[in-house]
Enzyme design. Structure first.
Site, mmCIF file in Angstrom:
data_model
loop_
_atom_site.group_PDB
_atom_site.id
_atom_site.type_symbol
_atom_site.label_atom_id
_atom_site.label_comp_id
_atom_site.label_asym_id
_atom_site.label_seq_id
_atom_site.Cartn_x
_atom_site.Cartn_y
_atom_site.Cartn_z
ATOM 1 N N SER A 66 -49.949 -17.354 50.441
ATOM 2 C CA SER A 66 -49.011 -17.496 50.627
ATOM 3 C C SER A 66 -47.929 -16.771 51.718
ATOM 4 C CB SER A 66 -47.100 -17.141 49.956
ATOM 5 O OG SER A 66 -47.647 -18.739 48.865
ATOM 6 N N LYS A 69 -47.287 -19.190 55.147
ATOM 7 C CA LYS A 69 -45.726 -19.318 55.380
ATOM 8 C C LYS A 69 -44.098 -18.414 55.962
ATOM 9 C CE LYS A 69 -46.180 -21.645 50.655
ATOM 10 N NZ LYS A 69 -46.604 -20.890 49.215
ATOM 11 N N SER A 126 -41.413 -19.274 47.765
ATOM 12 C CA SER A 126 -42.855 -18.929 48.326
ATOM 13 C C SER A 126 -43.481 -21.235 47.982
ATOM 14 C CB SER A 126 -43.717 -18.203 48.044
ATOM 15 O OG SER A 126 -44.640 -18.092 47.928
#
Length: 386
Positions: A66, A69, A126
């Site tokens: 993640s 991101k 997230s």
């Protein structure tokens, strides 16, 4: 401040060889080595100066999880700052976003949701669904948005990063490095400070009646930490990138490939503690203040200011500012015409003969050719060895 500045000379005005004049300085205590970490890769960066304070396998390419991101957020922030997007804009949730697995903000297909809420879902929880919905709204498809991600990576000189999707889920040919994550994080802080504070510091977020907590546990453990992003990959391990500020110094710590969520928190915190215990940031020359004034030959002015672009920041061992040594590489004979912004040389900042930072130096003003009398007179003086 005792600057002890030694300005280097060019050996012969036309030779093109640089030589540094020696500067005498008593040797000072050195900084202890950084903590030993179990992570596969890490970087500790001083934000204001851009200096690397500690690193291990900084360019190793690892699956991002993640952490990818962070790039999604960077692009969305850019759209907001450019006026092409507003946090108040309402978006209809797509089926693709709704069907996403993994961490979620729990969007429902067909619902209207604001960009503001999607950003909180992307950063605080997230959410894979938030990442997909933001990407679709901005670029039409997630595939097109991934193209944007890689274009931005090239612009930011992230040479060890490549993105294959917007969520960071395992995919062939997707990777980041700790050094690249630190560069991306620094770019976000520099370009979008207000948006960063608004979204990355949130400890929890409620959407659709579901309350979730930020996975960056350092927000609770260390009041100096103002934000961060976590990730995990089954093969690569656990990741954490965070920024902290203390006593006028901001640092960015990136840990990739830790053994557990607890380990990534402990190791990132160890880097932050190391930075604040042993280093401090200082402004040696404020923006607009000349580092030196140089004689100009054969010009319509006899001096020009030699300047850096912006303030000269350096991160140095705590308590050792007066032990810093400055050396500038500049030509012996500066001959007009000279144009404002023209690069003239560089300033080197050292501690115990160890280079801390190189700073390019530029002309602070334009100096045009002098009149005939000035040029002839200066030619004679240069011929006589002035």
């Amino acid at each position: 401040m005792n600057r002890c500045v030694a300005f280097a000379c060019l050996i012969g005005a036309l030779t093109g060889f640089w030589a540094l004049a020696p500067v005498a300085a008593a040797r000072q205590p050195d900084v202890p080595s950084p903590p030993s970490l179990g992570a596969a890769s890490y970087v500790l960066m001083a934000y204001q100066s851009g200096q690397t304070l500690a690193a291990q396998h900084a360019d190793r390419e690892l699956p991002p999880g993640s952490v990818s991101k962070l790039m999604v957020g960077y692009i969305v922030f850019g759209e907001i700052r450019a006026g092409r997007l507003s946090p108040e804009t309402e978006v209809t949730v797509s089926e693709k976003a709704w069907r996403m697995h993994g961490p979620q903000m729990f969007l429902e297909v067909g619902d209207e949701v604001s960009i503001d809420a999607l950003l909180h879902g992307l950063i605080t929880t997230s959410g894979n669904d938030a990442a997909v919905q933001l990407a679709q709204y901005i670029a039409g498809t997630t595939r097109t948005f991934v193209t944007y991600m890689n274009q931005y990576a090239q612009r930011l000189n992230l040479t060890h990063s490549h993105f294959a999707n917007v969520t960071g889920q395992p995919a062939k040919g997707e990777y980041v490095s700790a050094a690249d994550v630190a560069r991306l994080y620094a770019a976000m802080l520099r370009r979008f400070p207000q948006l960063y504070r608004r979204y990355y510091s949130q400890k929890s977020f409620t959407y659709n009646g579901i309350h979730q907590y930020n996975r960056n546990s350092l927000l609770w453990a260390d009041p100096r930490v103002g934000g961060g992003i976590v990730g995990a990959d089954k093969a690569a391990g656990y990741h954490l990138a965070a920024s902290a500020r203390h006593d006028g110094t901001r640092v960015i710590a990136v840990v990739l490939g830790a053994r557990s969520a607890r380990a990534r928190k402990h190791e990132c915190d160890a880097l932050i503690n190391y930075a604040f215990r042993f280093y401090r940031n200082g402004v040696l020359w404020p923006a607009g203040q000349p580092v030196k004034r140089m004689r100009v030959w054969k010009g319509d002015a006899d001096q020009v200011a030699v300047m850096a672009k912006g303030p000269v920041n350096v991160t140095y061992p705590r308590g050792q500012r007066d032990a810093l040594v400055y050396r500038a590489r500049l030509p012996v004979h500066l001959i007009a015409p000279i144009h404002k912004g023209e690069r003239l040389g560089e300033l080197r900042i050292l501690y115990n003969e160890r280079l801390l930072k190189d700073v390019p130096l530029y002309a602070g003003a334009t100096v045009g050719p002098g009149n005939v009398v000035t040029r002839v007179y200066d030619d004679l003086r240069l011929m006589l060895g002035a």
